[in-house]
Design an enzyme around this catalytic site. Sequence first.
Site, PDB file in Angstrom:
ATOM      1  N   GLN A  78       3.596  23.366  30.986  1.00 35.84           N
ATOM      2  CA  GLN A  78       2.799  23.643  31.706  1.00 35.84           C
ATOM      3  C   GLN A  78       2.735  21.953  32.373  1.00 35.84           C
ATOM      4  O   GLN A  78       1.699  21.438  31.845  1.00 35.84           O
ATOM      5  CB  GLN A  78       1.166  24.100  32.418  1.00 35.84           C
ATOM      6  CG  GLN A  78       0.660  23.986  33.243  1.00 35.84           C
ATOM      7  CD  GLN A  78      -0.851  24.868  32.526  1.00 35.84           C
ATOM      8  OE1 GLN A  78      -1.733  24.644  31.621  1.00 35.84           O
ATOM      9  NE2 GLN A  78      -1.400  25.655  33.772  1.00 35.84           N
ATOM     10  N   GLY A  79       2.997  21.292  33.950  1.00 38.35           N
ATOM     11  CA  GLY A  79       2.501  20.506  34.211  1.00 38.35           C
ATOM     12  C   GLY A  79       2.084  20.554  35.444  1.00 38.35           C
ATOM     13  O   GLY A  79       1.817  20.088  36.721  1.00 38.35           O
ATOM     14  N   TYR A  80       0.131  20.254  34.592  1.00 39.22           N
ATOM     15  CA  TYR A  80      -0.913  20.149  35.456  1.00 39.22           C
ATOM     16  C   TYR A  80      -1.666  19.102  35.614  1.00 39.22           C
ATOM     17  O   TYR A  80      -0.992  18.116  36.313  1.00 39.22           O
ATOM     18  CB  TYR A  80      -1.542  20.715  35.005  1.00 39.22           C
ATOM     19  CG  TYR A  80      -1.009  22.520  36.001  1.00 39.22           C
ATOM     20  CD1 TYR A  80      -0.038  23.328  36.526  1.00 39.22           C
ATOM     21  CD2 TYR A  80      -2.603  23.737  35.901  1.00 39.22           C
ATOM     22  CE1 TYR A  80       0.163  24.527  37.003  1.00 39.22           C
ATOM     23  CE2 TYR A  80      -2.154  24.915  37.415  1.00 39.22           C
ATOM     24  CZ  TYR A  80      -1.016  25.223  37.573  1.00 39.22           C
ATOM     25  OH  TYR A  80      -0.722  26.550  37.889  1.00 39.22           O
ATOM     26  N   SER A  81      -1.728  18.807  34.199  1.00 41.90           N
ATOM     27  CA  SER A  81      -2.925  17.279  34.253  1.00 41.90           C
ATOM     28  C   SER A  81      -2.297  16.330  34.237  1.00 41.90           C
ATOM     29  O   SER A  81      -0.691  15.942  33.693  1.00 41.90           O
ATOM     30  CB  SER A  81      -3.985  17.121  33.343  1.00 41.90           C
ATOM     31  OG  SER A  81      -4.497  18.556  32.751  1.00 41.90           O
ATOM     32  N   SER A 113       1.143  20.861  27.237  1.00 44.05           N
ATOM     33  CA  SER A 113       1.332  21.969  25.403  1.00 44.05           C
ATOM     34  C   SER A 113       3.173  21.341  25.399  1.00 44.05           C
ATOM     35  O   SER A 113       3.796  22.471  25.849  1.00 44.05           O
ATOM     36  CB  SER A 113       0.503  22.956  25.089  1.00 44.05           C
ATOM     37  OG  SER A 113      -0.536  22.631  25.711  1.00 44.05           O
ATOM     38  N   GLU A 195      -4.401  32.301  33.282  1.00 39.85           N
ATOM     39  CA  GLU A 195      -4.022  31.943  32.111  1.00 39.85           C
ATOM     40  C   GLU A 195      -5.858  31.861  31.249  1.00 39.85           C
ATOM     41  O   GLU A 195      -6.214  31.804  30.011  1.00 39.85           O
ATOM     42  CB  GLU A 195      -4.006  29.917  32.186  1.00 39.85           C
ATOM     43  CG  GLU A 195      -4.759  28.915  30.666  1.00 39.85           C
ATOM     44  CD  GLU A 195      -4.833  27.818  31.581  1.00 39.85           C
ATOM     45  OE1 GLU A 195      -4.190  27.445  31.039  1.00 39.85           O
ATOM     46  OE2 GLU A 195      -5.196  27.502  32.359  1.00 39.85           O
TER      47      GLU A 195
END
Length: 300
Positions: A78-81, A113, A195
């Site tokens: 997951q590429g969010y923060s 992660s 999530e």
Amino acid sequence: CAAKGYTVPDWPVAYGGAGMSPAEAKVWREEMARAGARPPLSSFGIWMLGPALLKFGTEEQKVHYLGQVARGEIRWCQGYSEPNAGSDLASLATSAEDAGDHYVINGQKVWTSYADKADWIFCLVRTDKTNKQGGISFVLFDMASPGVSTKPILLISVYSPFCETFFDDVRVEKENMVGTLNRGWDVAKYLLAHERTMIGAMGEVGGGRPVPQRPASPRVSFAAVGSVAFPSFSVNAPVSTTTAQPSDVRLNRVAPAASLEVTRVQLQIAGRVIAPVFAFSSIVKVVRVEEEELLLLGVL
């Protein structure tokens, strides 16, 4: 299980599921938990990306990706923060420049992660710099693409699933955008709702995120200038005007709440410096004790 669709029982059969209704899937999961059976397959693709693709994806995207997710053939991260976009995620700066038939991605994500083990990433990118939430898009791309690199984030426990992830002129085809241009925030919020549901289920029998086996904790050593004192144990480290030599220590019968006061300490794990030298008086707390031996130190 995958052949029968039981890894994603409430997904349509056409996309690798068992075609169960929400009520049927709920009963199935409850009975699996009652029997003490673990989920057939757990992944970010199942928990988060799959539901988002079912709602926002094109038919081509659903057919191409969901079957692979259901069979466990593709690992997602997951590429969010980002370094400057954590709690205020909509401030993200990773950009996607329109290059005709594709986008060019540049930027950085953090706390990704298992990025170093993932095959693909679902990623929030900025496609309009004049609109905060309204300038974000949701894209998918291969982690093996030229320009993608990862750097594990080392934690004091040595084991860490987290990474920094870097994008330098990464090419992403326009067909890999999920949802509408500049409406990726809608996809992101929907995904985060799933999530949270997944996190809420972690306490259920047989549910939750799989916990990778943590390697055995190594010995801890430290070099200190000053005195190190515990209620039942104390040691005076060698005094030096430069740096003290690291010395292995075993501190038995130390309560988790114990603390030590030093003027300078350098923490090492497995011979690698983890904490920098603190040139000021610090309080270091024992954050975990295992088998009556000091394993971890954390600076308060």
